[in-house]
Every structure is written in C-alpha cells, then in structure tokens.
Design a protein around this motif. Structure first.
Motif, PDB file in Angstrom:
ATOM      1  N   PHE A  75       0.828  -1.198   0.000  1.00  0.00           N
ATOM      2  CA  PHE A  75       0.000   0.000   0.000  1.00  0.00           C
ATOM      3  C   PHE A  75       0.867   1.255   0.000  1.00  0.00           C
ATOM      4  N   ASN A  79     -13.043   0.790   4.144  1.00  0.00           N
ATOM      5  CA  ASN A  79     -12.294   0.857   2.891  1.00  0.00           C
ATOM      6  C   ASN A  79     -11.502  -0.424   2.675  1.00  0.00           C
ATOM      7  N   ALA A  80     -10.824  -0.891   3.719  1.00  0.00           N
ATOM      8  CA  ALA A  80      -9.988  -2.086   3.579  1.00  0.00           C
ATOM      9  C   ALA A  80     -10.830  -3.329   3.313  1.00  0.00           C
ATOM     10  N   GLU A 129     -11.161  -2.261  -0.742  1.00  0.00           N
ATOM     11  CA  GLU A 129      -9.875  -2.830  -1.158  1.00  0.00           C
ATOM     12  C   GLU A 129      -9.869  -4.357  -1.078  1.00  0.00           C
ATOM     13  N   GLN A 182      -9.269  -6.347   1.485  1.00  0.00           N
ATOM     14  CA  GLN A 182      -8.182  -6.885   2.291  1.00  0.00           C
ATOM     15  C   GLN A 182      -8.578  -6.773   3.757  1.00  0.00           C
ATOM     16  N   ALA A 226      -3.903  -4.245   5.983  1.00  0.00           N
ATOM     17  CA  ALA A 226      -4.111  -3.313   4.877  1.00  0.00           C
ATOM     18  C   ALA A 226      -3.634  -1.919   5.252  1.00  0.00           C
ATOM     19  N   PHE A 246      -4.661   2.854  -0.220  1.00  0.00           N
ATOM     20  CA  PHE A 246      -4.400   2.846  -1.654  1.00  0.00           C
ATOM     21  C   PHE A 246      -3.422   1.731  -2.043  1.00  0.00           C
ATOM     22  N   ARG A 247      -3.997   0.690  -2.568  1.00  0.00           N
ATOM     23  CA  ARG A 247      -3.246  -0.494  -2.968  1.00  0.00           C
ATOM     24  C   ARG A 247      -2.338  -0.179  -4.156  1.00  0.00           C
ATOM     25  N   LEU A 264     -12.025   1.967  -8.115  1.00  0.00           N
ATOM     26  CA  LEU A 264     -11.708   2.312  -6.733  1.00  0.00           C
ATOM     27  C   LEU A 264     -12.157   3.734  -6.410  1.00  0.00           C
ATOM     28  N   TRP A 313     -14.772   4.925  -3.682  1.00  0.00           N
ATOM     29  CA  TRP A 313     -14.413   5.904  -2.653  1.00  0.00           C
ATOM     30  C   TRP A 313     -15.411   7.057  -2.613  1.00  0.00           C
TER      31      TRP A 313
END
Length: 760
Positions: free
Chosen positions: A41, A487-488, A492, A494, A499, A502-503, A533, A537
């Motif tokens: 990340f 978010n994770a 995302e 994960q 996590a 932003f991957r 993404l 978001w």
C-alpha cells in the motif's frame, strides 16, 4: 525462567576480521493476493513490532561491543508499505569489507510463501538468509523440523530460527560473521523455561520506515508475552508459552519517555496477547499515569480477555490513557466457545463487560471468528445481528477459522488427515482453507463477507457514533477507524489488520507461476481498477457524510434548540395530520395521472422541511395553503372519470380541508419567537429535515439522493427536458459544501491529534 544475558565480547576468528561492517537487512514480508501480486500500500497503518524489537536487540549488541570493533548497519523494510529493493540489496552484498545478512522476520503463515521466494532470490546470489517468526516457531515447536516447510528451507540453505532471540542474538550474529551459521536455532523447546524479558533491550522504532505509515507517531511495544489460557486455535501459547513474562514497568516508562521526546510517538499498540493477565498490570498503569503527570500524554490500545478483571483494572487503564481495547469475543454461541477451549468467555457477561469499558470512556474492538463448528450461514447472520444490537462493541474484526501451524487445531487436523488447503498464502484467516461441517466454502465466504457488511453498515455506524457524540475526541477517532476499516474490508478487499491506504501493484512483483503482463496490459488493468476504486471511494465518502450529518457532536445550546424546535414541529405536524397525508399521497401516486402527479410532486418534499424560525413557519404555511388550493382545483375539475384515482383525490382533499381549518397560526408564531438556545448552523439549515414518521429532526442527504435518483431516471429515459437544471446547480453546490465541511472537520480532528504530538 532463563535470565537475559549475552557475553560482552565474541571471539572472532580471522575470517570475521576481514569485515569492517556487518550490514543487516530486516524484511517483514507481505503476502500475495489471489492474482499473485504482492500486497503493498501507499501508506501502511499497523507497523511491525518485530522490526522494532530486533532493531533494539541489534543496537544493544553493538553498544555492548559483542562483535568487537565491527560496525553494524541496519536497514528495515516493512513490505506492506515499502518496496523491498532486492537488486540494491544484492549490490550491497558485493562490497568487499562488508558482510551482509538478510533476515526475514515476523513471518506468519500466509507470509511464508513470499518469505521463501525472497530467500531463494538472495541465496541464489550467495547471501546469507535467516527466517523467523510465528510460522517457523510454531511449526518447529508443534511438528518438529521434519515438517516439509522446514525441510524446504534447509534445502535452500536458509537458516531457521524458532522462538525468541533475546539472549541469543549476539551469538547468531557472531555465527554470521564467522561463516558458521547453523541450519536451525531453536530457543523454545521448553515453554516453561523461556527467556525472562524483564531487562531485555527495548524496541527501537525506525523513523525511516515509519515515514511509510499513515501515523508516524504510532509506536508498538509488548509489555509482556504469553497467555494463561488454552484456546485450541491459538499459536501464541505454543510459541510464547502460557506463563506470563513481563518487561519491568520502569523499562516501559523509559521507552515511552524516550520515544515521546526523541520521536514524538504519542500513540501505542500494546501488542501483548493478554494485558489483563500481567502480574504487574497495576504498576505498569501507574508508571504511565506518572508520565502523564510529566506532560507525556500518550494514548494506547491493548488486547485483553473478557474474563473478570482485577479490581480497578478498567479505571486505571482509562486513567493511563487507554482509548481502545481489543477483546476476543470469538462468538456469541456458547457451544462454539466450548468447542475451542474458550471457557473464560461467558456470553451472558459480554454486555456488562463492554458496558464497563464504555463507562470508562474506552472503545471496545471485538475479534470474532466465522466458521466455528456450530456456525451455519443463517446462524452467522443472526449472531452478527445479536452482536450489533445487544452486545454493541464499537468496532469489530472478523476472521475465518484457520488451522495455523503452531496451534492445537492444526496438529489434530493433520493427525486425523483432514483436508487443509496446501497453499499457505491462503492461511490468512480470510479464506476458507478447511472443510466446514455445515457450510460449503462459498457459503462460508459469503457469511464472512456478510458479517463485515452488517457490522459496518450505515445503520450500525450511525448507532455507534451516536453513542459517542458526547466525546468528540473518541467520536472522530471512530470516524477515522471506520474510514480505514470499511475501505480495507469492503472496497480494497483486504483484512484491515494487514491493509493500508491505496493499494499498489508492482507489475514485476508477482508470485512465481503467474505470468508477467506486458506493460500496456498491466496499465489498462490498473487504470480500470483505479477508476472503480475512485468511484467506490466517492460513494463511501458520501455515505460517511450522511453518517456525520446524522451523528455529529453538537453543543448543549444547539441540542436544546433542536429539542424545542422538534417538539413544536411535532405538534404542528400532528395538527395538520401530515403523516396521514404522506401515506395517502404515497398510496395515490400510482393511480393518479401523470399530469396530476406533476402538479403535486413538488409538494412531496414539503413534509420533510424543518421549521427553525417564525419565517420558516410562515413560508411553510404559505406553500401548504398553495397545496390546498391545487387539490381543491383538481377536485373541482376532475376529468378522468370514476375509479381509485378519484377516491384517493377525494381523500386527500378531505384531509387537507379538515386540518386546514384547525391550524393555530398566531399561537405557533409566538412559540417560535420564544425558542431558547443556539440557532442551528448553516449546515443544519441546508441538510436538516423533519421525519414525520419518527417525529424528530434529522440531518441527512436524503433530499440530495432523491434529486440524483430522479435525474438518473430522466437521463436513462432520455427525458432531458424534465431535468431541473436550476435544481442541478443548487444540488451540486450543496454537495460541494457538504464535502468541504466534512473534510474540514475531519482534517481538523487530525490536526488536533497532531497538536498533541511533541516535536522531536
């Protein structure tokens, strides 16, 4: 229990004397995702405690001159937030007067495949590699070194460390310099006689590594090791033992003082597996409280169990600065708890235990396992509902039951020959890696994902934040946590505990066996992923804005004003029978002709208007009178024949006629002139609405959502002429204003936290 000790000098043979520098590269490996890419990340969240511990041990070795006059140079990389410069490390190894060793540290089971790949790369260039962590330690302790994973490391000439290296690290580094590394260093053969860490060197955080994390003022430290309980899924007790070993309270205080003054660290994750079972818990809390008296105001989170706490434990924890506790609920089903040897957990005591922490102003973070023996997909859903509505923790982390090497579960399943997914990369507690007695792998995964969605639903987050609005510091802390966690877990995809934000996907950092995409293909895939993404978001931010509007902290004067306005408006709405009118119109809409709906639709939002002043009241009554006139005119000129539509219109007309005659305009105007308290902010005036069904004022984006919904319908139906372009401009302005206000409040809370952080 063995005491921590190492000889002050090591006898270095001539081979070691050719070196002037020992360069140690510590790497905390990440793992691969399901597409074979390394999980990394832009910014990490939870830094590795192992890196800090080993840095402290290494600096202690150098300080005491264990390696003579040979200098030690350290490099640390936490791969979840840092790209490991493999080629550069290989160049370092070619320096003639430098001995290089790569240490793959803190390796857990899902990180083992990545660690093994690293090891193979470095060994191919003749670089010494050492690997340690819970995977190797648990495997050696429970299964012996004949396990295939350990044998593979031996075949690659990778050195294996099992157990804790306090008291032995200088010995291992001496062997590195002497070229006499052993295949295995095992220091946990006797779990009842592990090293005493009371006087062990303290962890040292790397500022360079912490720059890659969202909170550079974040520190980790374990004040104790071990856990007295015997949960069958746990690896801790088979690596660190069941006897509690502790750092001295004086050492902990010195660490906090040093980090605060030198590096500005004012928040800690105390990584003890069970702080509540420390013998010196009281002395540790009191030492931290004393530091607060010196102006060193740290906060921390810690892991505790749900068994009965010693007297004053919760109170002293809060006084010391505990802001969050991580508790292993695991399940709300007593049969599940019994099956895992979790007898210390009593479901009937959960509510009181969590309430006690809440009363002390401490947030409760629950760990919950999905896939225990008595779970079914349907039962998991009911249990999570019980968790949110009755138990009411403030945060939750969900895990799929996973047999990790080093646990009793794993050893017994292996002895019985039960199937376990051979890909260790999936043993991360969020993949189905065994056969469940009541769920298919797909059902199990769906139940796990459903648990995340249910707990971090808008409704549950609103309920939790509403309970904490009296404490702005904790309220905003939870907002930040929810931004990270949802978010994770749901965007995302994960687990939040591994996590960050932003991957990143390195095209070349892919698991062996997966094809390396050409640059154009990789860029096209990433472009689509990043676009999706950003859309996710944007939706998430709008959801958080809605949650903030409904729950944001207000002053006592604001609350008093809202309560009074809400009471008056409720009386007006009851007098005008607005809830009945809303229901009648909602039922009539489908039967009314389109032209009639077009005339009445503008009034659909009128019942949700909030009246905060005498002017608002007069404006509302004027529009309500216009509605009466329109309904009366429609009633007189009805031309669509008999039927349900006419009956509904007559009902609406009768409702309006009867209530309009009973209004008390002058009395209401006088009441609004006498409302006490602080008038609402411009934000409240723009977004507040009155919910006639619940008889209360709420702040919401509902009107904005309704407008965007109608606009999308017009666009999809190519009815461009029906789009209200003036309303579009106003709605865009409201959206921009709301996002700006939310962002300002969010960043202000972050700045307030930073303001408490000392300058190093």
């Amino acid at each position: 229990m063995r005491e921590y000790s190492e000889s002050l000098q090591a006898l270095l043979p001539p081979q070691a004397r050719q070196y002037r520098t020992l360069r140690i590269v510590f790497i905390k490996p990440s793992q691969y995702d399901d597409d074979g890419y390394v999980i990394r990340f832009w910014k990490g969240v939870l830094p590795s405690n192992t890196l800090s511990v080993l840095r402290g041990l290494t600096e202690d070795v150098e300080r005491r001159g264990v390696l003579g006059d040979i200098a030690i140079r350290l490099d640390t990389f936490d791969e979840v937030a840092q790209k490991v410069p493999v080629r550069q490390i290989m160049r370092w190894s070619r320096q003639s007067d430098t001995k290089l060793v790569v240490c793959l540290v803190g390796v857990q089971t899902p990180q083992f495949p990545r660690a093994l790949d690293f090891g193979k790369q470095f060994r191919a260039h003749g670089i010494d590699v050492i690997v340690g962590g819970f995977h190797t330690s648990g495997t050696v302790n429970m299964l012996g070194d004949q396990d295939p994973d350990i044998q593979e490391l031996y075949r690659q000439s990778i050195v294996v460390v099992a157990g804790e290296v306090e008291g032995h690290w200088g010995e291992i580094l001496t062997d590195v310099l002497n070229g006499q590394l052993k295949p295995l260093y095992s220091f946990a053969d006797d779990l009842k006689n592990l090293v005493d860490i009371a006087d062990a060197p303290l962890p040292v955080t790397s500022p360079k590594t912490m720059k890659h994390f969202a909170r550079p003022n974040f520190g980790t430290v374990e004040t104790s090791r071990g856990c007295p309980f015997s949960c069958s899924f746990c690896t801790i007790i088979n690596v660190q033992g069941r006897m509690m070993r502790e750092r001295s309270p004086e050492a902990i205080a010195e660490l906090i003082r040093r980090n605060y003054r030198e590096r500005g660290i004012n928040f800690y994750f105390l990584t003890d597996d069970n702080f509540a079972r420390k013998k010196l818990w009281r002395e540790t809390f009191e030492a931290i409280i004393t530091l607060r008296g010196e102006g060193i105001n740290i906060t921390f989170m810690m892991q505790v169990d749900l068994a009965r706490k010693p007297k004053d434990f919760v109170r002293l924890a809060a006084e010391a600065g505990c802001s969050q506790v991580f508790v292993g609920l695991e399940s709300v089903n007593p049969e599940n708890l019994k099956s895992q040897g979790k007898g210390q957990n009593k479901v009937e005591e959960y509510v009181n235990a969590i309430h006690e922490w809440h009363e002390a102003g401490v947030v409760v973070h629950a760990a919950y396992i999905i896939g225990l023996p008595f779970d079914t997909k349907e039962q998991v859903g009911r249990d999570i509902q019980y968790l949110t509505e009755v138990i009411q923790p403030d945060q939750a982390s969900f895990f799929m039951l996973t047999p990790l090497p080093g646990s009793e579960d794993h050893r017994e399943m292996r002895a019985r020959g039960e199937w376990m997914d051979p890909d260790l990369n999936k043993r991360d507690s969020f993949h189905a890696t065994t056969t469940h007695p009541h769920m298919t792998a797909e059902e199990w995964t769906a139940a796990y994902q459903g648990a995340w969605r249910a707990f971090y639903s808008k409704e549950n987050m609103v309920n939790i934040l509403a309970r904490w609005r009296h404490n702005p510091w904790m309220y905003w802390n939870l907002i930040n946590v929810y931004l990270w966690y949802k978010n994770a877990a749901l965007i995302e995809k994960q687990h939040p505990m591994v996590a960050g934000f932003f991957r990143l996907k390195d095209r070349l950092a892919r698991r062996p066996g997966y094809a390396i995409d050409p640059i154009p293909v990789h860029l096209w895939k990433r472009t689509k992923e990043v676009c999706r993404l950003f859309v996710a978001w944007a939706r998430f931010i709008k959801e958080m804005e809605e949650i903030w509007l409904q729950t944001r902290p207000r002053s006592e004067r604001e609350i008093r004003f809202f309560d009074e306005a809400q009471r008056i408006q409720g009386e007006i709405w009851q007098t005008l029978r607005i809830p009945e009118w809303q229901k009648a119109y909602s039922d009539a809409k489908t039967a009314l002709p389109a032209k009639v709906r077009a005339l009445l639709d503008p009034f659909e939002e009128l019942p949700s208007k909030m009246l905060l002043s005498r002017h608002d009241l007069n404006t509302f009554l004027e529009r309500w009178g216009d509605l009466q006139s329109k309904i009366q005119a429609l009633h007189r000129s009805w031309m669509w024949g008999e039927g349900p539509a006419k009956k509904w219109l007559e009902h609406l007309y009768a409702l309006h006629r009867d209530t309009w005659q009973g209004i008390k305009v002058r009395e209401w105007q006088e009441v609004y002139s006498e409302i006490q308290g602080q008038p609402p902010s411009r934000l409240d005036r723009l977004y507040a609405r009155y919910d006639a069904l619940s008889n209360r004022i709420v702040c919401s984006r509902q009107d904005l959502r309704r407008f965007w919904g109608r606009t999308r319908e017009h666009l999809s139906g190519l009815r461009f002429w029906q789009i209200q372009f003036s309303g579009l401009a106003v709605t865009c302005f409201k959206e921009l204003l709301l996002t700006t206000a939310f962002a300002r409040s969010l960043f202000a809370s972050i700045r307030r936290k930073s303001a408490r952080m000392p300058q190093p």
